[in-house]
Write a protein that holds these residues in place. Structure first.
Motif, PDB file in Angstrom:
ATOM      1  N   VAL B  43       0.919  -0.991   0.011  1.00  0.00           N
ATOM      2  CA  VAL B  43       0.041  -0.079   0.018  1.00  0.00           C
ATOM      3  C   VAL B  43       0.976   1.274   0.015  1.00  0.00           C
ATOM      4  O   VAL B  43       1.895   1.392   0.778  1.00  0.00           O
ATOM      5  CB  VAL B  43      -0.848   0.130   1.248  1.00  0.00           C
ATOM      6  N   GLU B  44       0.549   2.285  -0.818  1.00  0.00           N
ATOM      7  CA  GLU B  44       1.413   3.411  -1.175  1.00  0.00           C
ATOM      8  C   GLU B  44       0.439   4.433  -0.732  1.00  0.00           C
ATOM      9  O   GLU B  44      -0.694   4.567  -1.258  1.00  0.00           O
ATOM     10  CB  GLU B  44       2.151   3.544  -2.297  1.00  0.00           C
ATOM     11  N   PHE B  45       0.883   5.345  -0.012  1.00  0.00           N
ATOM     12  CA  PHE B  45       0.051   6.857   0.000  1.00  0.00           C
ATOM     13  C   PHE B  45       0.529   7.779  -0.753  1.00  0.00           C
ATOM     14  O   PHE B  45       1.882   8.338  -0.679  1.00  0.00           O
ATOM     15  CB  PHE B  45       0.045   6.989   1.420  1.00  0.00           C
ATOM     16  N   PRO B  47       0.152  11.910  -1.271  1.00  0.00           N
ATOM     17  CA  PRO B  47      -0.899  12.955  -0.700  1.00  0.00           C
ATOM     18  C   PRO B  47      -1.354  13.904  -2.065  1.00  0.00           C
ATOM     19  O   PRO B  47      -0.883  13.513  -3.210  1.00  0.00           O
ATOM     20  CB  PRO B  47       0.156  14.139   0.045  1.00  0.00           C
ATOM     21  N   LYS B  48      -2.313  14.398  -1.906  1.00  0.00           N
ATOM     22  CA  LYS B  48      -2.997  15.438  -2.894  1.00  0.00           C
ATOM     23  C   LYS B  48      -2.061  16.079  -3.690  1.00  0.00           C
ATOM     24  O   LYS B  48      -1.087  16.565  -3.060  1.00  0.00           O
ATOM     25  CB  LYS B  48      -3.935  16.303  -2.348  1.00  0.00           C
ATOM     26  N   GLN B  67      -6.928   2.442  -4.209  1.00  0.00           N
ATOM     27  CA  GLN B  67      -7.864   1.830  -3.077  1.00  0.00           C
ATOM     28  C   GLN B  67      -8.842   3.134  -2.409  1.00  0.00           C
ATOM     29  O   GLN B  67     -10.109   2.652  -2.347  1.00  0.00           O
ATOM     30  CB  GLN B  67      -6.917   1.537  -1.890  1.00  0.00           C
ATOM     31  N   LYS B  68      -8.138   4.360  -2.348  1.00  0.00           N
ATOM     32  CA  LYS B  68      -9.084   5.434  -1.894  1.00  0.00           C
ATOM     33  C   LYS B  68      -8.448   6.675  -2.600  1.00  0.00           C
ATOM     34  O   LYS B  68      -7.366   6.562  -2.789  1.00  0.00           O
ATOM     35  CB  LYS B  68      -9.197   5.265  -0.318  1.00  0.00           C
ATOM     36  N   ASP B 114      -5.808  13.039  -1.322  1.00  0.00           N
ATOM     37  CA  ASP B 114      -4.883  12.123  -0.553  1.00  0.00           C
ATOM     38  C   ASP B 114      -5.343  10.698  -1.125  1.00  0.00           C
ATOM     39  O   ASP B 114      -6.626  10.283  -1.240  1.00  0.00           O
ATOM     40  CB  ASP B 114      -5.237  12.299   0.718  1.00  0.00           C
ATOM     41  N   PHE B 116      -4.588   6.359  -1.655  1.00  0.00           N
ATOM     42  CA  PHE B 116      -4.126   5.230  -1.381  1.00  0.00           C
ATOM     43  C   PHE B 116      -4.079   4.316  -2.433  1.00  0.00           C
ATOM     44  O   PHE B 116      -5.216   4.233  -3.068  1.00  0.00           O
ATOM     45  CB  PHE B 116      -4.664   4.534  -0.005  1.00  0.00           C
ATOM     46  N   PHE B 118      -3.016   0.289  -4.104  1.00  0.00           N
ATOM     47  CA  PHE B 118      -2.539  -1.015  -4.013  1.00  0.00           C
ATOM     48  C   PHE B 118      -1.403  -1.126  -5.183  1.00  0.00           C
ATOM     49  O   PHE B 118      -1.684  -0.931  -6.234  1.00  0.00           O
ATOM     50  CB  PHE B 118      -3.427  -2.241  -4.227  1.00  0.00           C
ATOM     51  N   LEU B 119      -0.204  -1.305  -4.783  1.00  0.00           N
ATOM     52  CA  LEU B 119       0.999  -1.622  -5.789  1.00  0.00           C
ATOM     53  C   LEU B 119       1.244  -2.867  -6.073  1.00  0.00           C
ATOM     54  O   LEU B 119       1.371  -3.753  -5.125  1.00  0.00           O
ATOM     55  CB  LEU B 119       1.900  -0.898  -5.403  1.00  0.00           C
TER      56      LEU B 119
END
Lengths: 246, 641
Positions: B43-45, B47-48, B67-68, B114, B116, B118-119
């Motif tokens: 999971v990578e995040f 930011p906007k 994911q989101k 923002d 998230f 899935f990689l």
């Protein structure tokens, strides 16, 4: 050697488990100046029979590894542990673990060495993590003859630091009451939401919060592990084991 | 290094696994593959405002699934202009086709919120691609024919079934909905011959028999005449009471149709008298119930043909949706359905015209020579009927007779309009009719209109004029109509200026780019919450087909027929043609099914859909459909501008 003697020796540190020796050696040599992406983190959460370390016990551990600042959702650790005393009724209300679920589970003593291995080389992350650490160290001390030396970071304190910074920056009303509970923060930051009060789900939720805050911290000039621990002294959202366990 | 004994405590990551099972193309893969993927996912995040891929620069190491959060995908062209290609939310993927082709990204992907993700590591992604053909196709095919047929079937199976029309009709319709109120009564001492004559005169199959004090004592049917009189050689002068069935079985008018059916079956009779307030209000027969229930187009055609007054046709319109629903259930393509619907409306039009003309004394029907225009002419009617038609008459009428023709046509056309209005109410969407003096006239007047349009093709006039480029005369039209059509076709197709105007009109509205959550994203990035399938899809497809056909001298009117002719002449290639046909078919089906659902709940059928009501597959397919329109616009821009 009889069991009572073994426990005594272990608790005095004479019979330290090899995992713990390895653990100590690793963190003794830790280079604190590398970029944060280069460190491994393990985000973890425990479910407890209560909040009193002298009397209460760990009944479940959930953990997930973060590598390259990405959650490796497949690298997880999850178990139930059978406590020495029967499960108090009121704790079931919080973590939803029923006596049936733990009756067949191994005792924590059998699990701990594997969990210490899982923690190997990683900075520990948790939400209000000092509670979990104190329970964990109490257990390792009695079962493995010592405590773990992993540095640890508290996402709750990270969030407080982040919110303080935002308030200063946007002149938000400081009097505004903020909740720093895991669930409230996750909602506030728009994170994917997980089930509450399951050790692994809570660990996963904490991992998302940690990832979120770490990326936001980049803009605040925090880029190495040292920055995270010492560079931001005022924030005091993290600790290494020695300062805590002293 | 220590050994890792913790593997025994690892669990399948629920978060990733459950997520993958919800979205294409993962949900189509084996569960075991999804489990494998879930274990390897990171999971990578972002930011906007983070740029995840930079066009032609980023080395892609992972396949990304949102994911989101959300991202925008845009293309930077050589002259540094940016064009939005997509906005993607939860479940949207990117990086797939570039990983497969081993290329740098051909677009830039940037987070709008923002986000998230899935990689999935490149090597694992490529391995799964190599082992699952459908997975690869998902990323490479420009327009998924498999996907569209899948979407087509999904829409059909799930949505049509939810339309409960037929069942509701049978169990909720009442006897009063079906009875014929104009029944005849004979005295019991009337002769069999007289009775037969009355039946013939009123074209009825049964009549009631009363005694001297006007009490209904029996019923006589055609069957009684046949079986009791003709075949037994009975004397025609005997009183009707000798052959009548008595007493008459009755049923309350409030009773439901199926109750009437039950009674008939139980009593083994085919006629019932419907009673309300203690008197007989009408007769109901098995035939009436059958016709009311019948969902066969043939029966409906016959019924329309058999009507003796325009007013009595009214109830037949309500059956069209039921008939079409049945056809669709049996597997008829949406484009066939619009054809059948058009045929119904043609029949209704012709029949009503005949009946109204018969009421006006002494005028010949052929004078009106109605020519259908627009959608009706293209045979693309839906459940929102359109009766757009014009009238063209002879070039050289005598001065006095022109007035007569004019008055006659005006009366006839407005009678027709009132009739259509009373039948369909607000659902009718006619814009052009011969009741408007502008749209009826001799050939020379029309010729002048055409000259005006071709010499000065300004946008509002083009919008009107293009309706007249789709024309069809009803069966029995005279030569005047035919010469009008020829004239129109020649003048328009030879006017470069007009054709360019048409092309500009076609290019003036850009298709939407994508769906984003519950909204549709326009090319300029704005979001809309409703999509008008008529103006945004059906019309543009028709516009393209018309424009290209006029340019290449093809005289077809129907959009699909036009497209097929264009392919035969190699104006468009076969691949594009099958894409366009599939896209057109899909949008037509979506329209019909949405209208059926509206009718089912008593709402007004229309063309506007709410993206929130669409499945993921339908959204993807509609997005592909927008993509096809973009291609068509590119062709027109190249050929006409």
């Amino acid at each position: 050697m009889n069991l009572g003697l073994k426990r005594l020796f272990k608790s005095l540190g004479f019979l330290k488990h090899p995992s713990l020796r390895e653990n100590k050696r690793f963190f003794y040599d830790l280079n604190w100046n590398k970029p944060l992406e280069d460190y491994d983190f393990v985000v973890f959460d425990t479910e407890l029979t209560g909040l009193e370390p002298r009397n209460d016990e760990i009944v479940s551990i959930g953990a997930v590894r973060v590598r390259n600042l990405r959650i490796a959702v497949g690298r997880t650790f999850f178990c139930y542990a059978r406590p020495n005393k029967p499960l108090p009724k009121d704790s079931t209300l919080i973590h939803r673990i029923t006596p049936d679920q733990i009756v067949g589970a191994p005792p924590l003593e059998d699990i701990l060495p594997d969990f210490v291995s899982f923690l190997h080389g990683a900075v520990i992350v948790g939400h209000f993590v000092s509670i979990d650490i104190s329970f964990l160290n109490r257990a390792t001390k009695s079962c493995m003859g010592g405590i773990i030396k992993n540095p640890f970071v508290d996402t709750m304190k990270m969030a407080q630091y982040y919110e303080d910074h935002r308030r200063r920056r946007y002149y938000e009303d400081a009097a505004q009451k903020l909740s720093f509970g895991l669930n409230d923060l996750s909602k506030k930051y728009g994170l994917p939401l997980f089930e509450k009060h399951d050790a692994l789900e809570d660990a996963m939720q904490t991992a998302y919060l940690f990832l979120f805050l770490m990326k936001k911290f980049k803009n605040l000039g925090i880029s190495t592990l040292r920055d995270l621990f010492t560079g931001q002294k005022k924030a005091a959202f993290s600790s290494d084991q020695d300062s805590y366990s002293a | 290094m220590m050994t890792d004994n913790s593997a025994g405590y690892a669990v399948t990551p629920k978060v990733a696994f459950q997520f993958l099972r919800r979205f294409s193309p993962f949900k189509e893969l084996d569960i075991s593959i999804n489990e494998e993927l879930a274990k390897e996912i990171e999971v990578e995040f972002y930011p906007k405002g983070t740029t995840i891929f930079r066009q032609e620069l980023t080395d892609i190491t992972h396949f990304h699934v949102i994911q989101k959060g959300s991202v925008q995908v845009y293309l930077r062209s050589e002259n540094d202009t940016y064009s939005l290609r997509n906005i993607g939310g939860e479940g949207e993927t990117f990086g797939g086709s570039c990983l497969i082709r081993n290329q740098k990204p051909d677009v830039t992907v940037e987070t709008l919120e923002d986000t998230f993700c899935f990689l999935i590591p490149r090597t694992l992604f490529l391995r799964i691609i190599s082992e699952n053909i459908s997975f690869e196709k998902f990323f490479l095919a420009e327009f998924q024919k498999d996907r569209i047929s899948e979407a087509y079937i999904e829409t059909r199976n799930e949505r049509i079934r939810s339309v409960g029309m037929k069942r509701l009709d049978y169990f909720t319709s009442r006897v009063s909905d079906v009875i014929r109120p104009n029944f005849q009564v004979v005295r019991s001492d009337s002769s069999i011959r007289e009775t037969g004559e009355i039946m013939a005169k009123f074209r009825i199959g049964s009549l009631l028999v009363k005694d001297g004090s006007s009490n209904i004592v029996g019923i006589v049917t055609k069957k009684d005449l046949r079986s009791k009189v003709v075949s037994c050689g009975m004397d025609y002068s005997l009183p009707v009471s000798t052959i009548m069935s008595s007493p008459v079985k009755t049923i309350p008018v409030q009773a439901r149709l199926f109750e009437a059916t039950l009674l008939m079956v139980k009593e083994q009779i085919s006629h019932l008298a419907a009673v309300g307030d203690s008197s007989i209000l009408g007769i109901i027969t098995t035939h009436d119930i059958m016709v009311h229930q019948a969902a066969s187009p043939i029966i409906l055609f016959r019924e329309i043909q058999a009507q003796e007054s325009p007013e009595s046709m009214n109830s037949l319109f309500k059956k069209i949706p039921m008939v079409i629903k049945n056809l669709m259930e049996e597997g008829a393509k949406a484009s066939h359905c619009t054809n059948v619907i058009t045929l119904f409306h043609d029949r209704i039009f012709i029949r009503a015209l005949k009946l109204f003309a018969a009421r006006s004394s002494g005028s010949s029907l052929s004078i009106l020579a109605p020519i259908l225009v627009g959608k009706a002419a293209r045979m693309e009617q839906t459940f929102v009927p359109v009766y757009d038609y014009i009238a063209v008459y002879g070039d050289e009428p005598k001065a006095d007779s022109t007035d007569t023709t004019e008055i006659y046509l005006e009366r006839l056309a407005s009678q027709l309009n009132d009739f259509f209005g009373s039948c369909f109410g607000e659902n009718l969407r006619s814009k052009i009719s011969a009741a408007n003096p502008r749209w009826r006239g001799p050939l020379e007047v029309w010729s002048k209109y055409i000259d005006d349009w071709t010499s000065n093709p300004i946008p509002p006039e083009i919008r009107i004029a293009k309706n007249f480029l789709d024309t069809r005369s009803l069966p029995g039209a005279n030569n005047i109509a035919r010469s009008f059509l020829n004239l129109f076709f020649e003048k328009i197709s030879s006017s470069v200026k007009f054709m360019k105007g048409l092309a500009e009109d076609f290019l003036s509205v850009k298709p939407p780019v994508s769906f984003f959550r519950e909204a549709i994203v326009e090319a300029d990035g704005t979001e809309i919450n409703k999509l008008d399938l008529e103006s945004r899809l059906a019309e543009p497809f028709a516009d393209f087909a018309r424009l290209m056909c006029f340019r290449h001298g093809i005289t077809e009117t129907n959009t699909l027929a036009r497209l097929k002719s264009l392919t035969r002449l190699k104006v468009i290639n076969e691949d594009l043609c099958s894409e366009v046909l599939a896209a057109h078919e899909f949008q037509t089906q979506l329209v019909l099914i949405n209208q059926l659902r509206a009718l089912d709940v008593g709402a007004a059928p229309g063309y506007v859909i709410d993206p929130a009501d669409l499945s993921e597959l339908e959204k993807r397919t509609l997005k592909d459909t927008f993509g096809v329109l973009v291609k068509l616009q590119a062709i027109v821009a190249e050929k006409f501008l």
